[in-house]
Design a protein around this motif. Structure first.
Motif, mmCIF file in Angstrom:
data_model
loop_
_atom_site.group_PDB
_atom_site.id
_atom_site.type_symbol
_atom_site.label_atom_id
_atom_site.label_comp_id
_atom_site.label_asym_id
_atom_site.label_seq_id
_atom_site.Cartn_x
_atom_site.Cartn_y
_atom_site.Cartn_z
ATOM 1 N N GLY A 258 0.788 -1.229 0.000
ATOM 2 C CA GLY A 258 0.000 0.000 0.000
ATOM 3 C C GLY A 258 0.815 1.272 0.000
ATOM 4 N N LYS A 259 2.077 1.192 -0.392
ATOM 5 C CA LYS A 259 2.938 2.375 -0.417
ATOM 6 C C LYS A 259 2.834 3.085 -1.765
ATOM 7 N N SER A 260 2.889 4.395 -1.754
ATOM 8 C CA SER A 260 2.814 5.182 -2.979
ATOM 9 C C SER A 260 4.082 5.004 -3.808
ATOM 10 N N LEU A 261 3.905 4.929 -5.133
ATOM 11 C CA LEU A 261 5.040 4.825 -6.055
ATOM 12 C C LEU A 261 5.454 6.189 -6.607
ATOM 13 N N ASP A 262 4.828 7.256 -6.114
ATOM 14 C CA ASP A 262 5.112 8.592 -6.654
ATOM 15 C C ASP A 262 6.584 8.966 -6.511
ATOM 16 N N VAL A 263 7.232 8.493 -5.450
ATOM 17 C CA VAL A 263 8.623 8.845 -5.219
ATOM 18 C C VAL A 263 9.528 8.309 -6.333
ATOM 19 N N LEU A 264 9.085 7.270 -7.039
ATOM 20 C CA LEU A 264 9.881 6.680 -8.113
ATOM 21 C C LEU A 264 9.579 7.282 -9.487
#
Length: 292
Positions: free
Chosen positions: A85-91
């Motif tokens: 459930g972690k956001s992938l926006d950082v990648l």
């Protein structure tokens, strides 16, 4: 000029061994050393993207494949993050459309000019940008966007410059300034690589960002060695002055020399202090350490 070609390609010379940062760079490319939580190369690539550049050309050497991996899709990592459930926006900044990351090898360390020449087949007959990742340029907008805006005004060749104390000029490439176009744009009449202080034509130094016409590749074909016994990009550009327009853009922002350990530490501290999620805490830590 309506026939001026847009800047869509950027060359990143990343073949250096990073010996100043040993042993940290024994197995990790220096371009992947983090400033806070982003690798140094990521700052340069983000700067290029902000300027509208679409194709990134990495001139690499042995042991530099991790740079390309950084800009690839990490399926296992992304799958695990998604499942938790972690956001992938950082990648998101590390992802590229297939074909927009290209690498070419500089097989022998013959200088910056040689590294740029290694990308000649990919650059082709288009103007292109050069970004030296060791020079971390922080501004709003970024340095390359400032340069592209100037290029759209005057065309030709452009280099970013900064003013330094006169006694420091012998460590850099220096411009001989000509007519002033505006506050931040100056004609360039000559370039000198690491001149003696007493012979320096100005205190305006080259600061690691360029927009060049493809003819520079044909100038570099001569493989003529300059300062330090290396093929210098500065020398090739100097030979083109007079046949093509050349201007210097004075960068409005902050520059950090991340090729040195102290510059790297300065950049890390400065950018950490600007962060909303950690700035106050880092400031308190710095104040405590200075008081001890």
């Amino acid at each position: 000029m309506t026939d001026r070609k847009p800047i869509k390609k950027a060359v990143f010379p990343v073949a250096g061994l990073g010996t100043r940062f040993l042993p940290a760079t024994k197995a990790i490319p220096k371009e992947l050393l983090p400033i806070v939580d982003r690798p140094l190369i990521q700052y340069a690539v983000d700067e290029a993207r902000e300027a509208g550049i679409e194709q990134m050309i990495f001139v690499t050497g042995r042991g530099k494949t991790a740079i390309v991996e950084h800009f690839d899709i990490a399926y296992e990592l992304e799958t695990t993050m998604a499942e938790r459930g972690k956001s992938l926006d950082v990648l998101a900044p590390t992802r590229f459309t297939p074909g927009d990351i290209i690498t070419v090898r500089q097989q022998v360390p013959l200088g910056l000019g040689h590294a740029i020449w290694c990308a000649r087949a990919i650059v082709g007959d288009e103007p292109f940008a050069i970004l030296l990742p060791d020079e971390l340029m922080i501004g709003q907008p970024g340095c390359m966007k400032q340069m592209v805006e100037a290029y759209n005004q005057v065309g030709g060749n452009l280099i970013s410059v900064l003013e330094v104390p006169q006694e420091s000029v012998s460590s850099y490439g220096v411009i001989a300034p000509g007519a002033t176009v505006c506050d931040t744009l100056t004609e360039v009449t000559g370039l000198v690589e690491k001149p003696p202080v007493e012979h320096a034509p100005s205190n305006k130094i080259l600061s690691g960002r360029y927009i060049l016409q493809p003819e520079v590749m044909r100038t570099l074909e001569d493989q003529e060695k300059g300062a330090g016994g290396e093929i210098q990009l500065t020398d090739a550009m100097a030979r083109m002055i007079g046949s093509q327009p050349f201007h210097a853009v004075t960068f409005d922002g902050n520059r950090y020399d991340c090729g040195s350990k102290t510059g790297f530490v300065e950049a890390t501290l400065a950018l950490a202090l600007q962060r909303e999620d950690m700035g106050d805490e880092v400031r308190a830590i710095a104040q405590r350490l200075l008081a001890e």
